[in-house]
Design an enzyme around this catalytic site. Structure first.
Site: not given
Lengths: 313, 458
Positions: B336, B98, B68, B64, B66, B340, B183
């Site tokens: 997860d 996503n 990006r 899991h 991200h 950012h 989720h």
């Protein structure tokens, strides 16, 4: 106890002694406000920015007048007419204001914790003028000041806070301030707006209005904040008013010397009968008067003042 | 024609029930031999690595993350994200769809595959969306996504609210043997919540994200898994009630599973009120709290690096997640990892994006909270990073069987270190754990026989 804080961000972190220092200093400034010449030079040469990202009338005016009475230079900033509308971040906005050498930032913001965030990124002093549903420290200080002035003490008093507690920053600051000073605080209102979790902050929760106000020395009414409610928390304003509004019949069942407070703006006919707001037991306008003295005291203290003995007599 | 011999480590291969001191020989990117004969089989010119006192295990998998890309390369790229993975001891990561655009079409899968081939430091597996544009309205072309190579489908970051749509997704994905990762978040209950609903959200005046908002969807997924026989996996579980529901459903044989992230079994909602509040209460239960010496990490109230979705919950929830990991209810550990940019997080708490980075701290925190606290042995802990995700996603990974890909993690469970911003390989630094005293660290990460990260071994 001498004051040594640079910011005023919340009441939660203050000690009872610090709160008393603010109240005593405010008493000295209230005396200044009753003189013919109401202005003192305490903040001469200092620049204060009133950064009101969320609309406010009485708090903003009160701060502005307090700053003027202390001889500060003032910049008024409102979100409506600013680069906020163009997407500038709070940090960038504040740093630009700081580049103008602002010494104090008075911030009102709809996001809880925004003053804490500013205090971390700026060099100047930050005073919280209300952040989201978190705290409104100067309101609690002026409430405590008003109660102490009227009742001669706070310790041992029964204070009932009535209404929309969940979304109220005033409620949180009042709970901290009054419990630290030894009052017994009772919260009352619809169960959706007064969850039991507030008991963990050291107060009592009841859903029986008559019981909540029967023995109260102070009844502090809070406005139903339509703008903060994310969904319907009670069926209607009419039902709210019939269950929790303070009317003449209910007032008659309170102690004869119980006093009524409200931080404003009031919704006449919803949380309070119009005549009660204007009656002799209402402290609403005295709260406004005292707010000015309290805000002068706070500005004076975060500017390095130690306590009331330093206020020019 | 390269060869590598790892000598004298404690080899733990949970899938093969192997746990002994042994040598491991890697040839041509594959596991060639394990045991006494490994050294003898090493060809001339074999690179030798002394790993005495260290743990040697199948390369860890984080299912899991991200990364990006495409579209949000300011936060992270496949190059930087996989470098962070390598540093954290992961040899495989599974990226969420996503991105911008969303991976809801085979072209997006191919794009990531190409980037991974060019720039990836570790293996990258890809997931596709359940619904078009993860909008929760129409099914994405799940069959085409499968053909393109996705290992699962998920709307992660979002949650399909329409129960019939979720039911059809499960039925349809079952045809391709694709697990559906969810989720779990009920939008009507959670609304605009930004932290766990409880005492601290009340004090801080922040909107609450109640536990029931997760539990409601876990219960929904159990019912739909039972109805359809489709494979559902509940992502990043945070609430005690979710663990209870999952435990009961698994007992009945429902095809459902769950994963947990280190922040949910280490931190609690009191951390949002600042380090003083955390350390004086819930922080006392963290492994290493009593080992005095250097001061504990400090952070202010409303620090947005403590904002993630689902949120940090109460101490009771944290205990339940630890309990679920201990008794096997939760069989997968992951991070997860959600990078950012600094400027995105340096805003009011309400406005900050959800998510924290995690690739570089997950092994240490898992060791601290599970192994050093004696909740799990090393084989059980390693299984949750290897066999657990490999079985769920059908990956031929997570094993040291002879002939398998030589993905190997070498770590020192006792190594003490401090997590420092300047040593971060990720492009973003939105972690709540900077300044934390850690115990346990990857010292070599080997992907297909090549050392892609090494620290203090030779």
């Amino acid at each position: 106890m001498p004051w040594h804080r640079k910011h005023l961000l919340d009441i939660e972190s203050l000690s009872a002694d610090e709160i008393v220092t603010v109240l005593d200093t405010a008493r000295a400034f209230k005396a200044v406000g009753e003189r013919a010449i109401k202005k003192v030079p305490a903040l001469r040469g200092k620049t204060v920015v009133n950064l009101f990202v969320e609309p406010s009338t009485r708090t903003r005016i009160s701060f502005e007048l307090a700053e003027q009475r202390l001889s500060a230079d003032i910049i008024n900033f409102s979100a409506e007419a600013s680069s906020f509308k163009k997407g500038e971040t709070l940090k960038d906005t504040a740093r630009n204001l700081e580049a103008l050498n602002a010494d104090f930032i008075i911030i009102r913001h709809s996001a809880s914790g925004a003053p804490h965030f500013l205090a971390r990124v700026l060099k100047g002093s930050v005073i919280n003028a209300g952040d989201g549903a978190h705290e409104h420290p100067t309101q609690a200080l002026l409430d405590a000041f008003t109660i102490r002035e009227k009742k001669g003490k706070i310790e041992g008093l029964r204070v009932t806070i009535l209404g929309d507690i969940l979304y109220s920053r005033v409620a949180r600051s009042d709970i901290w301030a009054l419990t630290k000073l030894g009052a017994q605080v009772t919260l009352c209102g619809p169960s959706t707006l007064v969850p039991r979790v507030f008991e963990q902050m050291g107060c009592r929760v009841t859903y029986d209005l008559d019981e909540a106000i029967r023995d109260a020395d102070i009844i502090n009414l809070l406005r139903i904040q339509h703008e903060r409610q994310r969904k319907t928390m009670f069926p209607s304003l009419g039902e709210y008013s019939s269950l929790f509004g303070l009317d003449q019949k209910r007032l008659a069942r309170t102690k004869p010397d119980a006093l009524i407070m409200h931080p404003g703006p009031i919704n006449r006919g919803i949380e309070i009968d119009s005549e009660i707001a204007d009656c002799g037991r209402s402290l609403i306008l005295e709260q406004v008067t005292n707010g000015l003295a309290v805000r002068m005291a706070v500005l004076f203290l975060v500017n390095g003042g130690k306590g009331p003995q330093e206020v020019e007599g | 024609m390269s060869a590598l011999l790892l000598m004298g480590g404690r080899v733990i291969d949970a899938g093969n029930r192997f746990d002994a001191t042994a040598d491991v020989l890697v040839k041509d990117g594959k596991i060639a031999a394990i045991g006494p004969e490994a050294g003898a089989q090493a060809p001339e010119g074999t690179e030798r690595m002394d790993v005495k006192g260290l743990v040697v295990c199948p390369g860890l998998i984080d299912m899991h993350v991200h990364l990006r890309e495409p579209g949000q390369a300011a936060k992270e790229t496949i190059a930087t994200g996989t470098a962070a993975a390598a540093r954290g001891g992961l040899t495989s990561v599974v990226c969420m769809p996503n991105t911008a655009p969303v991976i809801d079409h085979s072209g997006g899968v191919a794009l990531i595959q190409n980037l991974a081939a060019e720039q990836g430091l570790v293996n990258l597996f890809i997931t596709g969306a359940i619904t078009k544009n993860i909008a929760g309205e129409e099914l994405a072309p799940i069959g085409s996504l499968k053909k393109a190579g996705v290992v699962a489908i998920t709307d992660d970051g979002h949650c399909p609210q329409n129960n019939d749509l979720m039911r059809r997704a499960l039925e349809y994905a079952k045809m391709f043997n694709l697990p559906v990762l969810d989720h779990c978040q009920d939008y009507s209950l959670v609304s605009d919540g930004v932290m766990h609903e409880g005492y601290w959200s009340t004090v801080l005046g922040l909107r609450g994200w109640p536990s029931a908002g997760e539990e409601m969807i876990v219960a929904r997924n159990i019912l739909l898994a039972e109805t359809t026989g489709g494979r559902v996996h509940c992502q990043h579980l945070s609430a005690a009630g979710s663990v209870k529901l999952l435990r009961e459903a698994k007992k009945r044989g429902v095809p459902i599973s769950g994963e947990a992230c280190p922040h949910h079994f280490t931190l609690t909602d009191s951390a949002v009120a600042g380090s003083d509040k955390f350390w004086s209460a819930d922080g006392r239960n963290i492994y290493g709290f009593e080992s005095a010496g250097a001061p504990q990490a400090a952070w202010p109230a409303y620090d947005t690096n403590f904002k993630m979705n689902p949120p940090l919950r109460s101490a009771k929830d944290r205990d339940a997640i630890l309990g679920g990991l201990q008794d096997g209810t939760i069989e997968i550990l992951c991070s997860d990892h959600a990078p950012h940019c600094g400027y995105e997080k340096e805003v009011e708490f309400d406005y900050a994006p959800f998510g924290i980075t995690g690739l570089e701290t997950e092994l240490a925190l898992a060791l601290m909270q599970l192994y050093h606290t004696k909740r799990l042995g090393l084989p059980e802990l390693i299984a949750k990073f290897t066999v657990g995700p490999a079985e769920l996603l059908g990956l031929k990974k997570g094993t040291l069987s002879v002939g398998a890909d030589a993905d190997i993690t070498v770590f020192d469970p006792e190594r003490e270190w401090v997590f420092e911003r300047k040593e971060t390989a990720s492009k973003s630094t939105n972690s709540p754990f900077y300044g934390w005293k850690m115990k346990g660290k990857a010292v070599a990460t080997i992907v297909a026989g090549e050392k892609v990260w090494g620290n203090g071994v030779n």
